[in-house]
Write a protein that holds these residues in place. Structure first.
Motif, PDB file in Angstrom:
ATOM      1  N   LEU A  53     108.460 -57.343  42.490  1.00  0.00           N
ATOM      2  CA  LEU A  53     109.646 -57.027  41.694  1.00  0.00           C
ATOM      3  C   LEU A  53     110.446 -55.924  42.382  1.00  0.00           C
ATOM      4  O   LEU A  53     109.876 -55.053  43.037  1.00  0.00           O
ATOM      5  CB  LEU A  53     109.242 -56.571  40.293  1.00  0.00           C
ATOM      6  N   PRO A  54     111.778 -55.948  42.233  1.00  0.00           N
ATOM      7  CA  PRO A  54     112.599 -54.954  42.930  1.00  0.00           C
ATOM      8  C   PRO A  54     112.349 -53.539  42.426  1.00  0.00           C
ATOM      9  O   PRO A  54     112.061 -53.321  41.243  1.00  0.00           O
ATOM     10  CB  PRO A  54     114.030 -55.399  42.623  1.00  0.00           C
ATOM     11  N   ALA A  55     112.459 -52.592  43.334  1.00  0.00           N
ATOM     12  CA  ALA A  55     112.287 -51.181  42.994  1.00  0.00           C
ATOM     13  C   ALA A  55     113.560 -50.643  42.344  1.00  0.00           C
ATOM     14  O   ALA A  55     114.662 -51.169  42.573  1.00  0.00           O
ATOM     15  CB  ALA A  55     111.973 -50.378  44.258  1.00  0.00           C
ATOM     16  N   PRO A  56     113.446 -49.609  41.532  1.00  0.00           N
ATOM     17  CA  PRO A  56     114.645 -49.020  40.925  1.00  0.00           C
ATOM     18  C   PRO A  56     115.528 -48.342  41.969  1.00  0.00           C
ATOM     19  O   PRO A  56     115.048 -47.781  42.954  1.00  0.00           O
ATOM     20  CB  PRO A  56     114.081 -47.988  39.942  1.00  0.00           C
ATOM     21  N   GLU A  57     116.832 -48.433  41.736  1.00  0.00           N
ATOM     22  CA  GLU A  57     117.820 -47.770  42.578  1.00  0.00           C
ATOM     23  C   GLU A  57     118.553 -46.732  41.728  1.00  0.00           C
ATOM     24  O   GLU A  57     119.069 -47.049  40.665  1.00  0.00           O
ATOM     25  CB  GLU A  57     118.824 -48.779  43.143  1.00  0.00           C
ATOM     26  N   ILE A  58     118.575 -45.495  42.189  1.00  0.00           N
ATOM     27  CA  ILE A  58     119.254 -44.410  41.473  1.00  0.00           C
ATOM     28  C   ILE A  58     120.398 -43.907  42.337  1.00  0.00           C
ATOM     29  O   ILE A  58     120.185 -43.446  43.467  1.00  0.00           O
ATOM     30  CB  ILE A  58     118.275 -43.273  41.142  1.00  0.00           C
ATOM     31  N   THR A  59     121.612 -44.029  41.822  1.00  0.00           N
ATOM     32  CA  THR A  59     122.810 -43.655  42.580  1.00  0.00           C
ATOM     33  C   THR A  59     123.739 -42.827  41.697  1.00  0.00           C
ATOM     34  O   THR A  59     123.716 -42.951  40.466  1.00  0.00           O
ATOM     35  CB  THR A  59     123.557 -44.904  43.076  1.00  0.00           C
ATOM     36  N   PRO A  60     124.582 -41.989  42.299  1.00  0.00           N
ATOM     37  CA  PRO A  60     125.502 -41.193  41.492  1.00  0.00           C
ATOM     38  C   PRO A  60     126.696 -42.015  40.998  1.00  0.00           C
ATOM     39  O   PRO A  60     127.232 -42.853  41.724  1.00  0.00           O
ATOM     40  CB  PRO A  60     125.959 -40.101  42.460  1.00  0.00           C
ATOM     41  N   HIS A  61     127.051 -41.798  39.757  1.00  0.00           N
ATOM     42  CA  HIS A  61     128.311 -42.333  39.226  1.00  0.00           C
ATOM     43  C   HIS A  61     129.395 -41.261  39.320  1.00  0.00           C
ATOM     44  O   HIS A  61     130.494 -41.512  39.782  1.00  0.00           O
ATOM     45  CB  HIS A  61     128.133 -42.774  37.777  1.00  0.00           C
ATOM     46  N   LEU A  62     129.034 -40.049  38.906  1.00  0.00           N
ATOM     47  CA  LEU A  62     129.924 -38.897  39.038  1.00  0.00           C
ATOM     48  C   LEU A  62     129.086 -37.754  39.599  1.00  0.00           C
ATOM     49  O   LEU A  62     128.125 -37.318  38.972  1.00  0.00           O
ATOM     50  CB  LEU A  62     130.513 -38.508  37.679  1.00  0.00           C
ATOM     51  N   THR A  63     129.431 -37.286  40.781  1.00  0.00           N
ATOM     52  CA  THR A  63     128.682 -36.190  41.380  1.00  0.00           C
ATOM     53  C   THR A  63     129.120 -34.861  40.764  1.00  0.00           C
ATOM     54  O   THR A  63     130.195 -34.746  40.171  1.00  0.00           O
ATOM     55  CB  THR A  63     128.901 -36.129  42.894  1.00  0.00           C
ATOM     56  N   ARG A  64     128.292 -33.842  40.938  1.00  0.00           N
ATOM     57  CA  ARG A  64     128.659 -32.511  40.441  1.00  0.00           C
ATOM     58  C   ARG A  64     129.932 -32.016  41.117  1.00  0.00           C
ATOM     59  O   ARG A  64     130.803 -31.399  40.483  1.00  0.00           O
ATOM     60  CB  ARG A  64     127.516 -31.532  40.684  1.00  0.00           C
ATOM     61  N   GLU A  65     130.023 -32.308  42.422  1.00  0.00           N
ATOM     62  CA  GLU A  65     131.216 -31.862  43.164  1.00  0.00           C
ATOM     63  C   GLU A  65     132.481 -32.511  42.610  1.00  0.00           C
ATOM     64  O   GLU A  65     133.498 -31.846  42.382  1.00  0.00           O
ATOM     65  CB  GLU A  65     131.042 -32.185  44.648  1.00  0.00           C
ATOM     66  N   ALA A  66     132.405 -33.839  42.383  1.00  0.00           N
ATOM     67  CA  ALA A  66     133.585 -34.544  41.879  1.00  0.00           C
ATOM     68  C   ALA A  66     133.921 -34.126  40.456  1.00  0.00           C
ATOM     69  O   ALA A  66     135.100 -34.124  40.064  1.00  0.00           O
ATOM     70  CB  ALA A  66     133.350 -36.051  41.950  1.00  0.00           C
ATOM     71  N   SER A  67     132.902 -33.751  39.684  1.00  0.00           N
ATOM     72  CA  SER A  67     133.158 -33.389  38.293  1.00  0.00           C
ATOM     73  C   SER A  67     133.945 -32.086  38.168  1.00  0.00           C
ATOM     74  O   SER A  67     134.539 -31.818  37.127  1.00  0.00           O
ATOM     75  CB  SER A  67     131.837 -33.270  37.531  1.00  0.00           C
ATOM     76  N   ARG A  68     133.949 -31.274  39.223  1.00  0.00           N
ATOM     77  CA  ARG A  68     134.688 -30.002  39.161  1.00  0.00           C
ATOM     78  C   ARG A  68     136.192 -30.224  39.009  1.00  0.00           C
ATOM     79  O   ARG A  68     136.912 -29.336  38.532  1.00  0.00           O
ATOM     80  CB  ARG A  68     134.406 -29.183  40.418  1.00  0.00           C
ATOM     81  N   ASP A  69     136.671 -31.401  39.403  1.00  0.00           N
ATOM     82  CA  ASP A  69     138.092 -31.727  39.232  1.00  0.00           C
ATOM     83  C   ASP A  69     138.407 -32.211  37.830  1.00  0.00           C
ATOM     84  O   ASP A  69     139.576 -32.388  37.479  1.00  0.00           O
ATOM     85  CB  ASP A  69     138.505 -32.808  40.247  1.00  0.00           C
ATOM     86  N   VAL A  70     137.356 -32.445  37.029  1.00  0.00           N
ATOM     87  CA  VAL A  70     137.535 -33.014  35.691  1.00  0.00           C
ATOM     88  C   VAL A  70     137.409 -31.950  34.605  1.00  0.00           C
ATOM     89  O   VAL A  70     138.118 -31.993  33.596  1.00  0.00           O
ATOM     90  CB  VAL A  70     136.494 -34.134  35.443  1.00  0.00           C
ATOM     91  N   TYR A  71     136.540 -30.959  34.833  1.00  0.00           N
ATOM     92  CA  TYR A  71     136.225 -29.975  33.810  1.00  0.00           C
ATOM     93  C   TYR A  71     136.796 -28.603  34.161  1.00  0.00           C
ATOM     94  O   TYR A  71     137.345 -28.394  35.248  1.00  0.00           O
ATOM     95  CB  TYR A  71     134.703 -29.889  33.628  1.00  0.00           C
ATOM     96  N   ALA A  72     136.647 -27.682  33.243  1.00  0.00           N
ATOM     97  CA  ALA A  72     137.168 -26.333  33.433  1.00  0.00           C
ATOM     98  C   ALA A  72     136.412 -25.643  34.566  1.00  0.00           C
ATOM     99  O   ALA A  72     135.302 -26.039  34.930  1.00  0.00           O
ATOM    100  CB  ALA A  72     137.015 -25.545  32.131  1.00  0.00           C
ATOM    101  N   PRO A  73     136.987 -24.597  35.130  1.00  0.00           N
ATOM    102  CA  PRO A  73     136.318 -23.867  36.210  1.00  0.00           C
ATOM    103  C   PRO A  73     134.912 -23.414  35.812  1.00  0.00           C
ATOM    104  O   PRO A  73     134.709 -22.886  34.716  1.00  0.00           O
ATOM    105  CB  PRO A  73     137.249 -22.675  36.448  1.00  0.00           C
ATOM    106  N   GLY A  74     133.957 -23.660  36.692  1.00  0.00           N
ATOM    107  CA  GLY A  74     132.579 -23.274  36.439  1.00  0.00           C
ATOM    108  C   GLY A  74     131.769 -24.293  35.651  1.00  0.00           C
ATOM    109  O   GLY A  74     130.572 -24.103  35.436  1.00  0.00           O
ATOM    110  N   VAL A  75     132.412 -25.396  35.228  1.00  0.00           N
ATOM    111  CA  VAL A  75     131.718 -26.430  34.456  1.00  0.00           C
ATOM    112  C   VAL A  75     131.570 -27.667  35.339  1.00  0.00           C
ATOM    113  O   VAL A  75     132.546 -28.157  35.916  1.00  0.00           O
ATOM    114  CB  VAL A  75     132.500 -26.800  33.183  1.00  0.00           C
TER     115      VAL A  75
END
Length: 218
Positions: free
Chosen positions: A20-42
């Motif tokens: 059976l296939p092994a699980p694959e874990i990949t980023p949907h939203l990285t912490r770096e990319a999220s800095r453009d979405v949320y307030a400074p420091g979040v």
């Protein structure tokens, strides 16, 4: 109160059941990319996991075996949560009716029966699937007639894996609305009686198998 974890970790690339296939874990939203979405420091990480339901320590619902059977969303919590447990210590490969009858001094009706075979010693290696312990057909029938609420095992499959593809333990237990809990670990730490099992899956509609965080409360 003591909590005893009975679950294997889920990691990217791991093998649960050979083939059976092994699980694959990949980023949907990285912490770096999220800095453009949320307030400074979040910042947040939102990740994606792709896997088959048979990954890690998982629960089988009747839908896994039978078209139209009860799916994960339909399994009642009374079948998977706060269940009194009976642990059966098994030294041979086949757990049959004779083994169960000799080992069980405690009542089975209304209990989760956990088969401690030691099969988890080979977890993550090819040896895990070689000559693995299993519940025999007459053993499964014994537990159905005895009134087990759930049956679990610390092995690669509750059935003997044969080239003919017969799966009598799955067939009998799931036909009787008895969920099957596979790939347990650490059963040596669980007392023969007196613990209570929790192994509830998410309520996924039209789905038959899913990983759980199985544990007992002593």
């Amino acid at each position: 109160m003591t909590l005893i974890d009975l679950s294997h970790e889920i990691r990217a690339g791991m093998t649960t059941y050979p083939g059976l296939p092994a699980p694959e874990i990949t980023p949907h939203l990285t912490r770096e990319a999220s800095r453009d979405v949320y307030a400074p420091g979040v910042e947040f990480a939102i990740d994606r996991i792709t896997m088959v339901g048979n990954t890690g320590t998982y629960l089988d619902a009747p839908f896994h075996r039978y078209e139209g059977g009860t799916d994960l969303a339909g399994v009642p919590l009374t079948s998977v949560a706060d269940l009194p447990t009976v642990v059966v210590r098994c030294s041979g490969r086949a757990v049959d009716a004779a083994v169960l009858s000799a080992a069980l001094d405690a009542p089975v009706r209304g209990h989760a029966v956990l088969l401690h075979t030691g099969g988890d010693r080979g977890w993550g290696t090819p040896a895990y699937a070689e000559d693995a312990p299993y519940l025999s057909e007459d053993g499964a029938r014994f537990l159905v007639e005895a009134g087990a609420t759930l049956v679990g095992i610390d092995s690669v499959n509750i059935d003997q894996v044969t080239t003919e593809g017969f799966r009598p333990a799955h067939s009998l237990l799931l036909a009787a609305e008895i969920p099957v809990l596979e790939h347990l670990t650490n059963l040596a730490a669980v007392p023969d009686t007196g613990a209570r099992l929790h192994a509830a899956p998410p309520p996924v509609r039209d789905f038959g198998t899913f990983p759980v965080r199985a544990y007992v409360v002593v």
